[in-house]
Write a protein that holds these residues in place. Structure first.
Motif, PDB file in Angstrom:
ATOM      1  N   SER A  86      21.006  75.933   4.588  1.00  0.00           N
ATOM      2  CA  SER A  86      20.047  74.832   4.493  1.00  0.00           C
ATOM      3  C   SER A  86      20.316  73.778   5.557  1.00  0.00           C
TER       4      SER A  86
ATOM      5  N   HIS B  53      26.470  65.904   0.554  1.00  0.00           N
ATOM      6  CA  HIS B  53      27.133  66.543  -0.574  1.00  0.00           C
ATOM      7  C   HIS B  53      28.636  66.371  -0.457  1.00  0.00           C
ATOM      8  N   GLU B  81      25.102  64.574 -11.269  1.00  0.00           N
ATOM      9  CA  GLU B  81      23.986  64.208 -12.162  1.00  0.00           C
ATOM     10  C   GLU B  81      22.671  64.097 -11.414  1.00  0.00           C
ATOM     11  N   THR B  82      22.730  63.906 -10.095  1.00  0.00           N
ATOM     12  CA  THR B  82      21.480  63.718  -9.344  1.00  0.00           C
ATOM     13  C   THR B  82      21.212  64.815  -8.310  1.00  0.00           C
ATOM     14  N   CYS B  83      22.225  65.612  -7.995  1.00  0.00           N
ATOM     15  CA  CYS B  83      22.042  66.598  -6.923  1.00  0.00           C
ATOM     16  C   CYS B  83      21.465  67.899  -7.478  1.00  0.00           C
ATOM     17  N   PRO B  84      20.436  68.463  -6.829  1.00  0.00           N
ATOM     18  CA  PRO B  84      19.844  69.707  -7.331  1.00  0.00           C
ATOM     19  C   PRO B  84      20.692  70.948  -7.041  1.00  0.00           C
ATOM     20  N   SER B  85      21.582  70.882  -6.042  1.00  0.00           N
ATOM     21  CA  SER B  85      22.279  72.124  -5.643  1.00  0.00           C
ATOM     22  C   SER B  85      23.768  72.158  -6.006  1.00  0.00           C
ATOM     23  N   CYS B  86      24.437  71.027  -6.011  1.00  0.00           N
ATOM     24  CA  CYS B  86      25.892  71.050  -6.252  1.00  0.00           C
ATOM     25  C   CYS B  86      26.296  71.565  -7.641  1.00  0.00           C
ATOM     26  N   THR B  88      24.979  73.956  -9.301  1.00  0.00           N
ATOM     27  CA  THR B  88      24.934  75.429  -9.211  1.00  0.00           C
ATOM     28  C   THR B  88      26.144  75.942  -8.437  1.00  0.00           C
TER      29      THR B  88
END
Lengths: 195, 235
Positions: A86, B53, B81-86, B88
């Motif tokens: 990404s 990140h 709490e706010t990151c869409p990828s970390c 996972t």
């Protein structure tokens, strides 16, 4: 398990040992298999390469589990690969400054080094982060300068100042570490300390 | 260009947006200038700091249970709490760490069970006759496409059963499993559900001689093959 002996067999190229380490790398990257896809095989080879280079150049005995070392490196590289997809591709660096180099590998094994980076990240200004995120996205200096409505020269100076600020914060934190706990610093096994 | 100018240009050389001429010129300069090499390292370090990140090392340290400073833990938690990828990433790393710690067979529990059974034999007599306790040899297997070599697996002479733990690439709800030795089908299981990590376990009698097994996993649209060569202790 005698990890010293295992490591020696590994560096000697013993087939069974190499095969065992390959299995470990595959197991460690198993939870990333969907994202890695075909790149998983390449990742196995590159982790082997890193391990061999690191162990050959560092000449240190493995006191803790070699298996755990392999696992950590493989997990780290899997996440790194996923993040690269990404990111905007960056310039080819000289070999000793690339991520896979043994010196870079030492950073992977040091939670202390990572905690330091995290603390600097907490302390840097939002303005600096915004500029550098645009740089990481691959924008040219003309594009960023235009978006921020400043001259290209001012932008380059700002980016350099941000970098120097981050460096100063890091040096301050490192100095604090040395004065706070002078006898806890020497740990080469990657264990974290309270900073 | 002076070293100071190169230093200002470094971020754009690294992100690939500088012209070819500038990049080539910098590479040539780098080969003779230690100051600029040091600046390049600093710039790389800064690159890590200004990421969106947390450093990967923080994620792996958390997954592997390393002790991190409390302020770093709080900062990471706020980011998760706010990151869409970390989250996972962290979950995948935790699954990986769990596989490292995974023991294929609980030998301590097995030893406790063996001791209890032995005590039972000493106290009473069982109508069905004495029962034997099987020794189990556990082996992890990856799909053929992933393995560079097919080194023979040495069978333990005390093994009365083998526990094969297979790690297929895909995860259908059920697998049909067939085990072949040459063209002869030894075992067939029609519906086996994988575990939460996608792995499949088979408990089978060991082969009576050195031979090769081909294990085929089939599901709608998927087929994966595992091969292993057994080396019998008698040979």
């Amino acid at each position: 398990m005698n990890w010293d002996l295992f490591t020696r067999h590994y560096l000697d190229g013993d087939i069974e040992t190499l095969s065992q380490v390959s299995e470990w790398i595959l197991q460690a990257t198993y939870s990333f298999r969907q994202k890695l896809g075909d790149a998983r095989e390449d990742l196995v080879q590159s982790v082997h390469q890193e391990l061999i280079t690191y162990l050959s150049q560092n000449h240190q005995s493995i006191e803790k589990s070699f298996k755990a070392l392999v696992w950590r490196i493989a997990t780290h590289r899997s996440i790194d690969w996923c993040r690269r997809q990404s990111r905007h591709p960056s310039e080819d660096l000289p070999p000793d400054l690339q991520d896979g180099h043994p010196q870079a590998l030492q950073k992977i094994l040091s939670a202390e080094s990572a905690a330091l980076v995290a603390r600097v990240m907490m302390a840097v200004k939002k303005e600096c982060r915004d500029i550098w995120l645009r740089i990481a996205a691959g924008d040219s200096y003309q594009e960023i300068a235009s978006a921020l409505q400043i001259s290209a020269g001012s932008l380059r100076v700002k980016a350099l100042r941000c970098r120097n600020q981050a460096k100063e914060i890091r040096q301050r934190l490192e100095k604090k570490l040395l004065t706070k706990a002078p006898f806890k610093r020497h740990n080469h096994q990657g264990d974290a300390h309270d900073l | 260009m002076t070293c100071e100018s190169w230093s200002e240009m470094l971020p754009w050389i690294l992100n690939g947006s500088a012209s070819d001429e500038i990049r080539q010129s910098f590479r040539a300069h780098l080969s003779t200038c230690d100051v600029c090499r040091a600046e390049l390292e600093e710039c790389q370090w800064a690159w890590r700091v200004f990421q969106d990140h947390p450093p990967i090392e923080i994620i792996t340290a958390t997954a592997f249970g390393d002790r991190l400073p409390k302020d770093v833990q709080r900062w990471l938690q706020a980011h998760l709490e706010t990151c869409p990828s970390c989250p996972t990433e962290l979950q995948a790393a935790q699954t990986s760490a769990a596989l490292l710690r995974k023991k294929p067979f609980p030998w301590r529990n097995f030893a406790a069970l063996a001791a209890t059974l032995l005590l039972g034999f000493a106290i009473g007599y069982w109508q069905k006759g004495p029962q034997t306790i099987s020794a189990i040899q556990a082996i992890d297997l990856m799909p053929d496409a992933m393995r560079g070599t097919n080194t023979p697996i040495a069978l333990d002479r005390n093994a009365q059963q083998i526990l094969l733990i297979l790690y297929p690439n895909n995860r259908p709800p059920y697998w049909q499993i067939e085990v072949f030795s040459g063209t002869k089908r030894l075992y067939q299981i029609n519906q086996m559900a994988p575990l939460s990590d996608g792995s499949v376990s088979l408990l089978l009698p060991p082969p009576s001689q050195s031979e090769g097994w081909r294990i085929v996993l089939s599901a709608a649209g998927d087929q994966e093959e595992f091969n292993c060569e057994w080396r019998h202790p008698s040979q």
